[in-house]
Write an enzyme that holds these catalytic residues in place. Structure first.
Site, PDB file in Angstrom:
ATOM      1  N   LYS A 104       0.914   3.885   9.988  1.00  0.00           N
ATOM      2  CA  LYS A 104       2.332   3.291   9.939  1.00  0.00           C
ATOM      3  C   LYS A 104       3.348   4.453   9.378  1.00  0.00           C
ATOM      4  O   LYS A 104       4.503   4.369  10.197  1.00  0.00           O
ATOM      5  CB  LYS A 104       2.212   2.505   8.659  1.00  0.00           C
ATOM      6  CG  LYS A 104       1.295   1.356   8.406  1.00  0.00           C
ATOM      7  CD  LYS A 104       1.444   0.322   7.473  1.00  0.00           C
ATOM      8  CE  LYS A 104       1.319   1.157   6.064  1.00  0.00           C
ATOM      9  NZ  LYS A 104      -0.095   1.528   5.648  1.00  0.00           N
TER      10      LYS A 104
ATOM     11  N   ARG B  14       3.098  -5.613   0.265  1.00  0.00           N
ATOM     12  CA  ARG B  14       1.605  -5.350   0.450  1.00  0.00           C
ATOM     13  C   ARG B  14       0.932  -6.233  -0.587  1.00  0.00           C
ATOM     14  O   ARG B  14      -0.235  -6.399  -0.480  1.00  0.00           O
ATOM     15  CB  ARG B  14       1.682  -4.068  -0.573  1.00  0.00           C
ATOM     16  CG  ARG B  14       1.145  -2.657   0.408  1.00  0.00           C
ATOM     17  CD  ARG B  14       1.058  -1.696  -0.701  1.00  0.00           C
ATOM     18  NE  ARG B  14       0.246  -0.783  -0.091  1.00  0.00           N
ATOM     19  CZ  ARG B  14       0.756   0.430   0.255  1.00  0.00           C
ATOM     20  NH1 ARG B  14       1.969   0.548   0.734  1.00  0.00           N
ATOM     21  NH2 ARG B  14      -0.044   1.445   0.698  1.00  0.00           N
TER      22      ARG B  14
ATOM     23  N   ARG C 122      -6.345  14.166   6.527  1.00  0.00           N
ATOM     24  CA  ARG C 122      -4.812  14.051   6.281  1.00  0.00           C
ATOM     25  C   ARG C 122      -4.368  15.374   5.218  1.00  0.00           C
ATOM     26  O   ARG C 122      -4.921  15.460   4.264  1.00  0.00           O
ATOM     27  CB  ARG C 122      -4.479  12.676   5.984  1.00  0.00           C
ATOM     28  CG  ARG C 122      -3.085  12.761   6.211  1.00  0.00           C
ATOM     29  CD  ARG C 122      -2.646  11.057   6.016  1.00  0.00           C
ATOM     30  NE  ARG C 122      -2.905  10.626   4.709  1.00  0.00           N
ATOM     31  CZ  ARG C 122      -2.292   9.209   4.677  1.00  0.00           C
ATOM     32  NH1 ARG C 122      -1.600   8.488   5.400  1.00  0.00           N
ATOM     33  NH2 ARG C 122      -2.135   8.743   3.483  1.00  0.00           N
TER      34      ARG C 122
ATOM     35  N   ARG D 221      -3.463  14.787  -0.359  1.00  0.00           N
ATOM     36  CA  ARG D 221      -2.886  13.591  -1.253  1.00  0.00           C
ATOM     37  C   ARG D 221      -4.143  13.522  -2.297  1.00  0.00           C
ATOM     38  O   ARG D 221      -5.339  13.278  -1.861  1.00  0.00           O
ATOM     39  CB  ARG D 221      -2.331  12.453  -0.448  1.00  0.00           C
ATOM     40  CG  ARG D 221      -0.833  12.548  -0.357  1.00  0.00           C
ATOM     41  CD  ARG D 221      -0.715  11.358   0.690  1.00  0.00           C
ATOM     42  NE  ARG D 221      -0.835  10.201   0.147  1.00  0.00           N
ATOM     43  CZ  ARG D 221      -0.507   8.876   0.630  1.00  0.00           C
ATOM     44  NH1 ARG D 221       0.531   8.943   1.957  1.00  0.00           N
ATOM     45  NH2 ARG D 221      -0.789   7.764   0.004  1.00  0.00           N
TER      46      ARG D 221
ATOM     47  N   ARG E   3      -8.779   1.926  -1.939  1.00  0.00           N
ATOM     48  CA  ARG E   3      -7.703   1.684  -1.537  1.00  0.00           C
ATOM     49  C   ARG E   3      -7.740   0.641  -0.073  1.00  0.00           C
ATOM     50  O   ARG E   3      -7.088  -0.438  -0.175  1.00  0.00           O
ATOM     51  CB  ARG E   3      -6.524   2.778  -0.979  1.00  0.00           C
ATOM     52  CG  ARG E   3      -6.184   3.550  -2.160  1.00  0.00           C
ATOM     53  CD  ARG E   3      -5.642   5.021  -1.598  1.00  0.00           C
ATOM     54  NE  ARG E   3      -4.628   4.863  -0.710  1.00  0.00           N
ATOM     55  CZ  ARG E   3      -4.250   5.987   0.195  1.00  0.00           C
ATOM     56  NH1 ARG E   3      -5.218   6.919   0.344  1.00  0.00           N
ATOM     57  NH2 ARG E   3      -3.351   5.682   1.083  1.00  0.00           N
TER      58      ARG E   3
HETATM   59  P1  AMP Z   1       1.355   4.709   0.898  1.00  0.00           P
HETATM   60  O1  AMP Z   1       1.811   5.962   1.064  1.00  0.00           O
HETATM   61  O2  AMP Z   1       2.151   3.572   1.367  1.00  0.00           O
HETATM   62  O3  AMP Z   1      -0.066   4.604   1.354  1.00  0.00           O
HETATM   63  O4  AMP Z   1       1.426   4.302  -0.597  1.00  0.00           O
HETATM   64  C1  AMP Z   1       0.641   5.200  -1.638  1.00  0.00           C
HETATM   65  C2  AMP Z   1       0.668   4.380  -2.882  1.00  0.00           C
HETATM   66  O5  AMP Z   1       1.700   3.792  -3.168  1.00  0.00           O
HETATM   67  C3  AMP Z   1      -0.190   3.127  -2.970  1.00  0.00           C
HETATM   68  O6  AMP Z   1      -1.619   3.151  -2.982  1.00  0.00           O
HETATM   69  C4  AMP Z   1       0.143   2.507  -4.221  1.00  0.00           C
HETATM   70  O7  AMP Z   1      -0.289   2.771  -5.235  1.00  0.00           O
HETATM   71  C5  AMP Z   1       1.836   2.453  -4.291  1.00  0.00           C
HETATM   72  N1  AMP Z   1       2.430   1.762  -3.255  1.00  0.00           N
HETATM   73  C6  AMP Z   1       3.160   2.010  -2.097  1.00  0.00           C
HETATM   74  N2  AMP Z   1       3.838   0.764  -1.699  1.00  0.00           N
HETATM   75  C7  AMP Z   1       3.460  -0.077  -2.433  1.00  0.00           C
HETATM   76  C8  AMP Z   1       3.881  -1.449  -2.551  1.00  0.00           C
HETATM   77  N3  AMP Z   1       4.694  -1.987  -1.812  1.00  0.00           N
HETATM   78  N4  AMP Z   1       3.301  -2.269  -3.458  1.00  0.00           N
HETATM   79  C9  AMP Z   1       2.628  -1.731  -4.597  1.00  0.00           C
HETATM   80  N5  AMP Z   1       2.411  -0.347  -4.639  1.00  0.00           N
HETATM   81  C10 AMP Z   1       2.743   0.468  -3.801  1.00  0.00           C
END
Ligand code: AMP
Length: 215
Positions: free
Chosen positions: A13, A88, A127, A160, A171
């Site tokens: 994404k 989400r 990654r 990360r 996750r």
């Molecule tokens: P991402 O970079 O989108 O994979 O997000 C990394 C982490 O940020 C996720 O595993 C969540 O802990 C938090 N996070 C990001 N976006 C959201 C969201 N819309 N709702 C809740 N937690 C989020």
């Protein structure tokens, strides 16, 4: 052009949203990036979010909904945006719908990027990200010229915290339980398009671009 990119962690994404941003000149809005920036800046929001992020669980709905509400008020979203990593949960999707309705706006398209679980784990464990400029690499698919060093700025590449295999599996489960129901949620509204997320970056981007171009 108000677009959501849905997909499991590792589906691509972020990378694809950045490429779409360049081509269609509308901002990519990533709640993950916003939360990581808050964490790095050590704001109270960032410190709070860190607990959830390092465990691989979702940050509470109210926190991310407030972040998005503020971000969608910015002038650069007037021609549209690409939401990456938000919503989400169904509650986040409902909050977004209410927010948009209140300002006479709406979503035009939701794209679900589909990738098998095995491929997701492979992608996520390899990654790497630059600790300074944020450039993205992959040990197998797009390695840096010198191991662990950013080609662009020479800073150290890091993994990360939430890309360790155990956290990744968790996750993915969180995604299945809480985010995957959004596919049906948007399918019912008739605005969902499923796109295979496998193949090269360019192949996936070609598929996405042709759908977005039709808007
Ligand atoms: P991402 O970079 O989108 O994979 O997000 C990394 C982490 O940020 C996720 O595993 C969540 O802990 C938090 N996070 C990001 N976006 C959201 C969201 N819309 N709702 C809740 N937690 C989020």
């Amino acid at each position: 052009m108000n677009i959501i990119l849905l997909g499991a962690p590792g589906a691509g994404k972020g990378t694809q949203a950045k490429m779409l941003q360049e081509k269609f000149l509308i901002p990519q809005i990533s709640t993950g990036d916003m939360l990581r920036a808050a964490k790095q800046a050590k704001t109270s929001l960032g410190l709070e979010a860190q607990k959830y992020m390092s465990a691989g669980t979702l940050v509470p709905d109210e926190v991310v909904i407030d972040l998005i509400r503020e971000r969608l008020n910015a002038a650069d979203t007037k021609q549209g945006y690409i939401l990456d990593g938000f919503p989400r949960t169904v509650s986040q999707a409902e909050a977004l719908a209410n927010m948009l309705k209140a300002i006479g706006s709406q979503l035009d398209l939701v794209i679900s990027l589909d990738v098998s679980e095995e491929d997701l784990v492979n992608r996520l464990t390899g990654r790497r990200t630059c600790s300074q400029c944020g450039a993205g690499y992959h040990l197998q698919f797009s390695p840096s010229k010198v191991k662990d060093v950013c080609d662009r700025c020479g800073a150290k590449l890091i993994q990360r915290e939430d890309d360790q295999e155990k956290t990744i599996r968790y996750r993915l489960k969180v995604y299945q339980d809480q985010t995957a129901p959004l596919v049906e949620f948007y399918q019912k509204q008739g605005i969902l398009k499923k796109v295979p997320g496998t193949g090269s970056l360019e192949e996936v981007f070609g598929r996405l671009s042709s759908i977005v171009s039709k808007l």
